[in-house]
Design an enzyme around this catalytic site. Structure first.
Site, short mmCIF file in Angstrom:
data_model
loop_
_atom_site.label_atom_id
_atom_site.label_comp_id
_atom_site.label_asym_id
_atom_site.label_seq_id
_atom_site.Cartn_x
_atom_site.Cartn_y
_atom_site.Cartn_z
CG HIS A 90 40.02 43.15 40.41
ND1 HIS A 90 38.77 43.70 40.20
CD2 HIS A 90 40.75 43.47 39.31
CE1 HIS A 90 38.75 44.33 39.03
NE2 HIS A 90 39.93 44.21 38.46
CG ASP A 92 37.06 45.49 43.35
OD1 ASP A 92 37.95 44.66 43.03
OD2 ASP A 92 37.25 46.72 43.31
CG ASP A 124 38.19 45.46 34.97
OD1 ASP A 124 38.98 44.79 35.66
OD2 ASP A 124 38.11 46.69 35.02
CD GLU A 155 42.26 46.92 39.98
OE1 GLU A 155 43.19 47.39 39.30
OE2 GLU A 155 41.06 47.02 39.65
CD GLU A 156 37.92 48.09 38.68
OE1 GLU A 156 38.52 49.18 38.51
OE2 GLU A 156 37.82 47.23 37.79
CG HIS A 420 36.74 51.00 34.27
ND1 HIS A 420 37.59 51.80 35.01
CD2 HIS A 420 37.11 49.73 34.56
CE1 HIS A 420 38.45 51.04 35.70
NE2 HIS A 420 38.16 49.77 35.43
#
Length: 451
Positions: A90, A92, A124, A155-156, A420
């Site tokens: 992904h 994003d 990520d 996705e996030e 994150h």
């Protein structure tokens, strides 16, 4: 020199190009959350198209996803009758607010003394993008099988891709799905993730008053919504810290153990602070439920005044165990919350999302072949590990191709990546090893059979 030795040399020579491309991608703040500027997200989608075009992929393009950001897609035919492997990642990323206290600029890739590249999305999941790029460069024009590329743009946040995939199954059918959005416990220790906890979420709103009132004049008899909310949230865990909700499933982990040193390092638990829960560490993070309060609508301390709050809303996320039903688990959580009404306060609970849990069929020939490729690339035994993370698309891909293998791997090591969070980073050596492993797997997949 063996074929894998030559491949490792070729990958090493490619790495300066791979890392330069990773740094370019990290500079794009592709945050797809509501309220953020959508322009960088669209810029990132176009950059991913350019990335794979530079890897020699003809026909790579953006596909419109209804109500969401576009996905990047390509269908690359291989020899007639060969299996199809779909490569997923992904583009994003999570936000990087000032409150996280980064030690470097989050959207300016920074290589520090430890050799890791720091930046939001470096691990990520822009590492996954360049792993796929490097793999395609290594494979060249002579593909041993057919390939598809699918790169998601949200996705996030709340993704719209699952519905799009299920509505267009012919585009996404494959014999094996490679999800490059996870990683090993520690750098240099190959890990293949065989189970994902799902992620279900809801909001709870508690109301006690028609409007704010003075806490001195009315406090002591008039109930405060925040106090009621605290009492409700306290019912989610028992005295040991285990999530304890009627109807919510729990299990035990049967694979490799979670390394406690890795966990302490990755989780940043302060010295002297105890772990939550009971059972093995692996049970607690991979096979048991875990509910978390993600946020709450409240005055901050600088703006707090002497009033009783009339209404408070909290957002909750619950990780659910592999093999459980996501819809049923969310309903159990929501039913429990609705039943908690201290002082007969009003309670309203609303669904946010369901991300289903998943367990890999470790006996699938393609999964066995993936383990062999990892072992050859790393020169070390493979650990079958779990993850508390959730990748909702996996459930949709299994609906499209129920017999396909699901491979969950990547460069996001648990010990140091800090996805994150502040100072997210990736070790270039992990990207290099994963390009080698993924190339070996695809080169050999045609011979392992499908079912």
């Amino acid at each position: 020199m063996t074929n894998s030795d030559q491949l490792k040399r070729d990958v090493a020579e490619l790495m300066p190009d791979v890392l330069a491309r990773l740094e370019d991608l990290v500079r794009i703040p592709s945050i797809a959350f509501p309220g953020f500027d959508p322009a960088p997200v669209h810029e990132m989608g176009a950059a991913v198209v350019d990335l794979f075009a530079a890897a020699g992929v003809a026909g790579v393009k953006l596909l419109d996803v209804p109500d969401g950001y576009p996905c990047v897609y390509a269908d690359i035919p291989g020899p007639d009758g060969s299996p199809t492997v779909l490569l997923y990642a992904h583009y994003d990323v999570q936000p990087a607010p000032e409150s996280q206290n980064w030690t470097s600029e989050p959207f300016e890739p920074t290589t520090k003394d430890d050799g890791r590249i720091y930046g939001r999305g470096a691990a990520d999941d822009k590492s996954g993008l360049v792993i796929h790029y490097g793999t395609l460069k290594m494979l060249g024009d002579e593909l041993p099988c057919s390939l598809k590329i699918l790169v998601e743009g949200e996705e996030e946040t709340i993704s719209h891709l699952e519905a799009f995939v299920e509505a267009n199954p012919e585009l996404f059918h494959a014999d094996a799905y490679v999800i490059a959005d996870i990683g090993p416990q520690r750098v240099g220790r190959p890990g293949l993730t065989t189970a994902l906890r799902g992620d279900v979420a809801c909001t709870i709103t508690v109301r006690t008053l028609a409007n704010p009132v003075h806490s001195g004049m009315f406090g002591g008899a008039a109930p405060d919504a925040l106090t009621a909310m605290i009492r409700i949230l306290d019912t989610l865990h028992d005295e040991n810290g285990d999530t304890s909700i009627p109807g919510v499933d729990s299990s035990r982990w049967e694979g490799a153990d979670m390394d406690e040193e890795v966990y302490r390092e990755g989780s940043s638990i302060l010295p002297g602070v105890d772990f939550l829960g009971t059972g093995s560490l692996s049970d607690r993070i991979w096979a048991k439920p875990s509910v978390t309060v993600l946020g709450m609508d409240l005055p901050n301390t600088a703006e707090a005044s002497n009033v009783l709050l009339p209404e408070v809303t909290a957002k909750l996320s619950m990780r659910i165990v592999p093999g459980s039903d996501g819809d049923g688990q969310l309903e159990a959580l929501m039913a429990h919350l609705r039943a908690q009404r201290p002082w007969n306060c009003e309670v309203e609970v609303a669904k946010v999302k369901v991300g289903h849990a998943f367990a890999v069929d470790a006996s699938h020939p393609a999964v066995v072949a993936a383990e062999a490729a990892l072992e050859e690339a790393y020169g070390a035994p493979v650990e079958n590990i779990g993850s508390g993370a959730s990748i909702p698309l996996v459930a949709s891909l299994k609906k499209v191709s129920p017999d396909a293998a699901i491979l969950l791997w990547g460069a996001e090591d648990t010990a140091q990546s800090r996805i994150h969070a502040s100072d997210e980073s990736v070790d270039p050596a992990e990207i290099e090893r994963m390009i080698t492993a993924q190339t070996l797997f695809i080169r050999n997949v045609a011979s392992v059979g499908t079912r």
